[in-house]
Every structure is written in C-alpha cells, then in structure tokens.
Enzyme design. Sequence first.
Site, PDB file in Angstrom:
ATOM      1  N   ILE A  41       0.713  -1.146   0.101  1.00  0.00           N
ATOM      2  CA  ILE A  41       0.120   0.108  -0.062  1.00  0.00           C
ATOM      3  C   ILE A  41       0.951   1.164  -0.094  1.00  0.00           C
ATOM      4  CG2 ILE A  41      -1.633   1.453   1.376  1.00  0.00           C
ATOM      5  CD1 ILE A  41      -2.737  -1.205   0.084  1.00  0.00           C
ATOM      6  N   ASP A  89      -3.917 -10.195  21.175  1.00  0.00           N
ATOM      7  CA  ASP A  89      -2.871  -9.120  20.669  1.00  0.00           C
ATOM      8  C   ASP A  89      -1.475  -9.850  21.003  1.00  0.00           C
ATOM      9  OD1 ASP A  89      -2.630  -9.209  23.517  1.00  0.00           O
ATOM     10  OD2 ASP A  89      -2.265  -6.898  23.646  1.00  0.00           O
ATOM     11  N   GLU A 156      -3.406  -7.546  16.431  1.00  0.00           N
ATOM     12  CA  GLU A 156      -3.835  -6.231  17.013  1.00  0.00           C
ATOM     13  C   GLU A 156      -3.211  -5.171  15.970  1.00  0.00           C
ATOM     14  OE1 GLU A 156      -4.849  -4.201  21.020  1.00  0.00           O
ATOM     15  OE2 GLU A 156      -2.877  -3.947  20.469  1.00  0.00           O
ATOM     16  N   HIS A 172       5.220   5.872  27.865  1.00  0.00           N
ATOM     17  CA  HIS A 172       5.683   4.550  28.228  1.00  0.00           C
ATOM     18  C   HIS A 172       6.851   4.504  29.283  1.00  0.00           C
ATOM     19  CE1 HIS A 172       5.670   0.091  27.904  1.00  0.00           C
ATOM     20  NE2 HIS A 172       7.007   0.241  27.629  1.00  0.00           N
TER      21      HIS A 172
HETATM   22  P1  0O2 Z   1       2.471  -4.602  25.059  1.00  0.00           P
HETATM   23  O1  0O2 Z   1       4.142  -4.135  25.464  1.00  0.00           O
HETATM   24  O2  0O2 Z   1       2.091  -4.133  23.679  1.00  0.00           O
HETATM   25  O3  0O2 Z   1       2.512  -6.186  24.966  1.00  0.00           O
HETATM   26  P2  0O2 Z   1      -8.928  -4.935  26.710  1.00  0.00           P
HETATM   27  O4  0O2 Z   1      -9.221  -4.745  28.239  1.00  0.00           O
HETATM   28  O5  0O2 Z   1      -8.671  -6.560  26.316  1.00  0.00           O
HETATM   29  O6  0O2 Z   1      -9.983  -4.530  25.977  1.00  0.00           O
HETATM   30  P3  0O2 Z   1      -6.292  -4.564  26.360  1.00  0.00           P
HETATM   31  O7  0O2 Z   1      -5.900  -6.040  25.934  1.00  0.00           O
HETATM   32  O8  0O2 Z   1      -5.782  -4.560  27.874  1.00  0.00           O
HETATM   33  O9  0O2 Z   1      -7.633  -4.443  26.416  1.00  0.00           O
HETATM   34  O10 0O2 Z   1      -5.723  -3.760  25.455  1.00  0.00           O
HETATM   35  P4  0O2 Z   1      -5.862  -2.134  25.034  1.00  0.00           P
HETATM   36  O11 0O2 Z   1      -6.094  -1.479  26.436  1.00  0.00           O
HETATM   37  O12 0O2 Z   1      -6.881  -1.985  24.040  1.00  0.00           O
HETATM   38  O13 0O2 Z   1      -4.352  -2.001  24.557  1.00  0.00           O
HETATM   39  C1  0O2 Z   1      -3.257  -2.377  25.246  1.00  0.00           C
HETATM   40  C2  0O2 Z   1      -2.087  -1.909  24.328  1.00  0.00           C
HETATM   41  O14 0O2 Z   1      -2.285  -0.388  23.958  1.00  0.00           O
HETATM   42  C3  0O2 Z   1      -0.846  -1.701  25.405  1.00  0.00           C
HETATM   43  O15 0O2 Z   1      -0.204  -2.774  24.969  1.00  0.00           O
HETATM   44  C4  0O2 Z   1      -0.180  -0.483  24.697  1.00  0.00           C
HETATM   45  O16 0O2 Z   1       0.536  -0.848  23.689  1.00  0.00           O
HETATM   46  C5  0O2 Z   1      -1.099   0.399  24.252  1.00  0.00           C
HETATM   47  N1  0O2 Z   1      -1.771   1.276  25.401  1.00  0.00           N
HETATM   48  C6  0O2 Z   1      -2.900   1.000  26.110  1.00  0.00           C
HETATM   49  N2  0O2 Z   1      -3.122   1.830  27.169  1.00  0.00           N
HETATM   50  C7  0O2 Z   1      -2.008   2.871  27.001  1.00  0.00           C
HETATM   51  C8  0O2 Z   1      -1.166   3.882  27.882  1.00  0.00           C
HETATM   52  O17 0O2 Z   1      -1.720   4.319  28.918  1.00  0.00           O
HETATM   53  N3  0O2 Z   1      -0.127   4.217  27.404  1.00  0.00           N
HETATM   54  C9  0O2 Z   1       0.638   3.618  26.544  1.00  0.00           C
HETATM   55  N4  0O2 Z   1       2.077   4.113  26.304  1.00  0.00           N
HETATM   56  N5  0O2 Z   1       0.273   2.682  25.776  1.00  0.00           N
HETATM   57  C10 0O2 Z   1      -1.018   1.995  25.988  1.00  0.00           C
HETATM   58  P5  0O2 Z   1       0.192  -3.703  26.357  1.00  0.00           P
HETATM   59  O18 0O2 Z   1      -0.620  -4.896  26.618  1.00  0.00           O
HETATM   60  O19 0O2 Z   1       0.443  -2.850  27.594  1.00  0.00           O
HETATM   61  O20 0O2 Z   1       1.718  -4.284  25.950  1.00  0.00           O
END
Ligand code: 0O2
Length: 224
Positions: A41, A89, A156, A172
């Site tokens: 793309i 994810d 994801e 982060h």
């Molecule tokens: P990593 O390091 O990527 O493995 P759910 O409750 O299931 O609907 P879930 O699975 O917790 O939700 O996912 P969500 O909250 O939709 O998204 C999680 C991912 O989004 C995180 O990955 C981060 O990459 C990003 N993210 C979400 N909230 C924040 C935040 O407040 N700050 C930052 N910097 N990133 C965020 P993981 O799982 O933490 O880990």
Amino acid sequence: MTQEININQIEFLDELFNEWSGFFLKYKMALTELKSDFEIIDLEWRGKYGYSPIEHLKTRMKKPRSLIKKVEERQIPLTLKSIEESIKDIAGVRIVTSFIDDIYMLKEHIENREDIRVIKVKDYINHPKESGYKSLHIIVETEVILSNEILWVPVEIQIRSLSMDFWASTEHKLNYKYQGKHVPESAKKRLVDLSNAAFLLDQKMSDLRNQLLTNAPLLLDSSL
Ligand code: 0O2
C-alpha cells in the site's frame, strides 16, 4: 544457574520449547503477511500520489512476560488453547501516520480488504484512555495461506499519528520508571495535558493540510 539439569528435565524443556515455538509460528506468519500488505500500500501510494498515509510501520510479538501477566490478570488457565482463545494481541502491527485523517482512511482500507476480517475496533482517539493515551486499535484476523490449509490469525493493529506515537512512547518510558509504584497524581495530570497538547498539534496540522489541498489547484494555476 548452579543446579544440574537431568535428562528427563531436558526432554521436558525440549518438548515445552517445541510446543510454544509451534504456537507462535502462525502469529509470526500473520505479521509477515500484514507487513508486506501494508508495504505494498505504501509503495502504491508513493508511486501514484508521491505521498503515503503510512509514515512508518513496525511489528511485534508479545513478550512472554507480558503474555503471562495478561493471563494472570484475566485469570485464565496457562494453556495454549485458552491463551489462543482469549488473547488477541499476541501479534501486533503499529502503523504511524502523519495526519489524523490518514488513520481513518487506513481503517476504511482494512475494513474493505477481503483477506482481513475486522473483529473489534477500539477508538481511543475519540474516547481516549484515562492516562491520555490516544490511538485506534483494530483487532483483526488475517488470512495466512499455507501449502495445504488457510489460517485466520488474530492480530492487533494499532494506528496512530506521529504525535500520538511520540506521546505514547515517551509516556511508556516515563511510567516504566514507576513500574509497580504509585505515579504521582500531578504527573498523571501533566501527561493528560501533554496528550491534549499533542492532539491540538495534530488538529492544526490537519487544518493546514486541508487548507493547502483546497488551495492546491489555485497555486498550480498561478504558477503557470
Ligand atoms: P505490549 O507491550 O504492547 O505487549 P482489553 O481490556 O482487552 O479491551 P487490552 O488488551 O488491555 O484491552 O488492550 P488495550 O488497552 O486496548 O491496549 C493495550 C495496548 O495499548 C498496550 O499494550 C499498549 O501498547 C497500548 N496502551 C494502552 N494504554 C496505554 C497507555 O496508557 N499508555 C501507553 N503508552 N500505551 C498504552 P500492552 O498490553 O501494555 O503491552
């Protein structure tokens, strides 16, 4: 490690390693597939229009530590079957765009593809997280064609603008320092303020782009 490992333990570790490597393989394939789809793309847009909505893209496999943490939080059994069913994810693609409009253009593109099925959309741009986090998350299943079967593998896709990406990676890093400890309320509030400031920059850039796009035919005319 000071303890000696006996032959039974080696066999057990071997088996465990093979089982887990096999489990992750389909996610790696899905990432290879999606990365190449978006690179195509990108090439298409740069070739046709001299501009691509994709500023940059990266893929990641969830780290075992982060996966196990999620298993514990969700209180699901630590088996490959339940992990596969509940955690979507394990494989992730992050696409960074220059403009907010590009995020939604890519969303539409993903929704229209026949080799991708959209499972869930989480719009943290219109509904930011309490932390200030903004991004568009799309849980998809992507088609992976093997020699004698077709797999649909969950991935994801996170799509965000450059300034949302700057905020998320900086936040982060800052929060990492505080892992397991209490982040001061004042710092949390400043992070939300900074997220709003970054969003304002995004909006101003989009306004400018739209203005330039509207004026583009005039500019072309006047250069004749
Ligand atoms: P990593 O390091 O990527 O493995 P759910 O409750 O299931 O609907 P879930 O699975 O917790 O939700 O996912 P969500 O909250 O939709 O998204 C999680 C991912 O989004 C995180 O990955 C981060 O990459 C990003 N993210 C979400 N909230 C924040 C935040 O407040 N700050 C930052 N910097 N990133 C965020 P993981 O799982 O933490 O880990």
